[in-house]
Design a protein around this motif. Structure first.
Motif, short mmCIF file in Angstrom:
data_model
loop_
_atom_site.label_atom_id
_atom_site.label_comp_id
_atom_site.label_asym_id
_atom_site.label_seq_id
_atom_site.Cartn_x
_atom_site.Cartn_y
_atom_site.Cartn_z
N CYS A 1 32.52 8.64 22.36
CA CYS A 1 33.30 9.56 21.52
C CYS A 1 34.22 10.46 22.34
O CYS A 1 34.72 11.46 21.84
CB CYS A 1 32.37 10.38 20.62
SG CYS A 1 31.35 11.57 21.50
N TRP A 2 34.44 10.13 23.61
CA TRP A 2 35.39 10.89 24.43
C TRP A 2 36.17 9.91 25.30
O TRP A 2 35.67 8.84 25.66
CB TRP A 2 34.65 11.90 25.33
CG TRP A 2 33.78 11.21 26.33
CD1 TRP A 2 34.12 10.79 27.58
CD2 TRP A 2 32.42 10.79 26.13
NE1 TRP A 2 33.06 10.14 28.17
CE2 TRP A 2 32.01 10.14 27.31
CE3 TRP A 2 31.51 10.92 25.08
CZ2 TRP A 2 30.73 9.59 27.44
CZ3 TRP A 2 30.24 10.38 25.23
CH2 TRP A 2 29.86 9.73 26.38
N ALA A 3 37.38 10.30 25.64
CA ALA A 3 38.20 9.54 26.59
C ALA A 3 38.89 10.52 27.51
O ALA A 3 39.16 11.67 27.11
CB ALA A 3 39.24 8.69 25.86
N TYR B 1 38.42 14.16 22.45
CA TYR B 1 37.03 14.20 22.01
C TYR B 1 36.93 14.03 20.50
O TYR B 1 37.68 14.68 19.75
CB TYR B 1 36.41 15.54 22.44
CG TYR B 1 34.93 15.59 22.18
CD1 TYR B 1 34.03 15.06 23.11
CD2 TYR B 1 34.42 16.14 21.01
CE1 TYR B 1 32.68 15.07 22.86
CE2 TYR B 1 33.06 16.15 20.76
CZ TYR B 1 32.19 15.62 21.70
OH TYR B 1 30.84 15.61 21.45
N ILE B 2 36.01 13.19 20.06
CA ILE B 2 35.81 12.93 18.63
C ILE B 2 34.46 13.52 18.22
O ILE B 2 33.41 13.02 18.64
CB ILE B 2 35.82 11.40 18.35
CG1 ILE B 2 37.05 10.72 18.97
CG2 ILE B 2 35.72 11.13 16.85
CD1 ILE B 2 38.39 11.24 18.48
N ILE C 1 31.17 2.43 22.42
CA ILE C 1 32.57 2.73 22.78
C ILE C 1 32.68 4.14 23.36
O ILE C 1 33.39 4.35 24.35
CB ILE C 1 33.50 2.56 21.56
CG1 ILE C 1 33.41 1.13 21.00
CG2 ILE C 1 34.93 2.95 21.90
CD1 ILE C 1 33.84 0.04 21.97
N SER D 1 29.53 3.63 17.92
CA SER D 1 30.03 4.90 18.46
C SER D 1 29.51 5.13 19.88
O SER D 1 30.25 5.55 20.77
CB SER D 1 29.62 6.05 17.54
OG SER D 1 29.97 7.29 18.10
N VAL E 1 36.52 6.78 20.38
CA VAL E 1 37.90 6.72 20.87
C VAL E 1 37.94 5.72 22.02
O VAL E 1 37.03 5.66 22.84
CB VAL E 1 38.41 8.12 21.31
CG1 VAL E 1 37.52 8.76 22.36
CG2 VAL E 1 39.85 8.06 21.81
N THR E 2 38.98 4.88 22.03
CA THR E 2 39.12 3.93 23.13
C THR E 2 40.59 3.84 23.54
O THR E 2 41.48 4.31 22.82
CB THR E 2 38.58 2.53 22.75
OG1 THR E 2 38.42 1.75 23.95
CG2 THR E 2 39.50 1.79 21.80
N ILE E 3 40.81 3.26 24.70
CA ILE E 3 42.15 3.02 25.21
C ILE E 3 42.29 1.52 25.37
O ILE E 3 41.47 0.89 26.03
CB ILE E 3 42.36 3.76 26.56
CG1 ILE E 3 42.26 5.28 26.33
CG2 ILE E 3 43.69 3.38 27.19
CD1 ILE E 3 42.20 6.10 27.60
#
Lengths: 131, 131, 131
Positions: C92-94, C38-39, C90, C87, C46-48
């Motif tokens: 803010c959590w992954a 979490y950002i 994309i 933001s 945050v991305t993968i």
């Protein structure tokens, strides 16, 4: 699992649901874990962004309109394909970390219901997992 | 953790994986919690959107094509940078709430594997947490 | 819950945080469950995506710049509305699945902190749930 209603009043709109999600976390009584906010609709979404200046919410809607998705010819005949696309771009679920029984949002973060095809009466669902 | 295969047949395509995820939730035997659908690929994604009219899935692909990401000059030499970008825009994970042992999808929602660089044999992973 | 710092050095930048997240999973001592990254910021995400060719990370930033969000007139006066919009696009959590105590990333996947309004000192938070 806690369900709540959101009444939207415009075609496109962000509605601050942070307090409703925080209340649900208290009711779910999870001290350390994850909180999921889920929107069971296909022309709406949920995002986390700035809570200080309401202009940011309007700017995010303007940024998505700038993609000019409304100008395409679509196969779906209901005329709301741009709303479906925006729902998939933003996403219909959000996760926030819970610690000491509280949402670990950043100082400037709020949770927003994103309406892309209103006005409508909408539903949000909160589920917490953890201990 | 349950793993399944998806065979895609086109360059870009949405494939309904709702039934496979629902089956995995039964096998995982979680009654109340969260279900994560994870795609371990960098040119594919997963989204939740309308399950009634298949035109919506085509329109979402058309909406992403409308961003004209194919027209850029990219540094990555494999020629599939637009697929990587779409993967990050849509996201390679989805969360759905589980309650009474069932996915709490909205009436019109289905879960879709998003292929952006097919055709390929792809993998999906489902993990449930909760009680 | 594990918190870490990320120092960004440019206006827009991807920083590989895979090792830091993997370390946090070891410390959290969850063998089977979910890991949330979490950002807590509104102009980062945050991305993968691909971990092999660093060109892909630059191409994703270029793809988002291609949307020309910088060319709009915005209501928010700080001048960073495009960063807020990116933001939300994309996220803010992954979420990554954890099994046998390890992140179930695909072979070519890494976890990236996405800076859209740097350089700044940023924070990331990792929380694992499961058994």
């Amino acid at each position: 699992m806690i369900t709540f209603q959101v009444q939207t009043t415009r075609k496109e709109e962000f509605i601050d649901i942070t307090a409703r999600v925080a209340d649900a976390v208290v009711k779910e009584n999870v001290k350390s874990g994850l909180c999921c906010v889920y929107i069971p609709h296909t022309t709406a979404a949920v995002t986390i962004n700035e809570n200080a200046d309401p202009a940011v919410q309007k700017d995010i809607l303007a940024g998505l309109q700038h993609l000019k998705l409304e100008s395409l010819h679509y196969a779906h005949m209901e005329g709301n394909s741009p709303a479906h696309i925006k729902s998939s771009i933003i996403g219909c679920w959000a996760i926030v970390i819970v610690e000491k029984g509280r949402l670990q949002l950043g100082t400037w973060q709020g949770i927003y219901f994103c309406e892309f095809d209103g006005p409508r009466t909408r539903t949000g669902i909160v589920q917490c997992v953890g201990t």
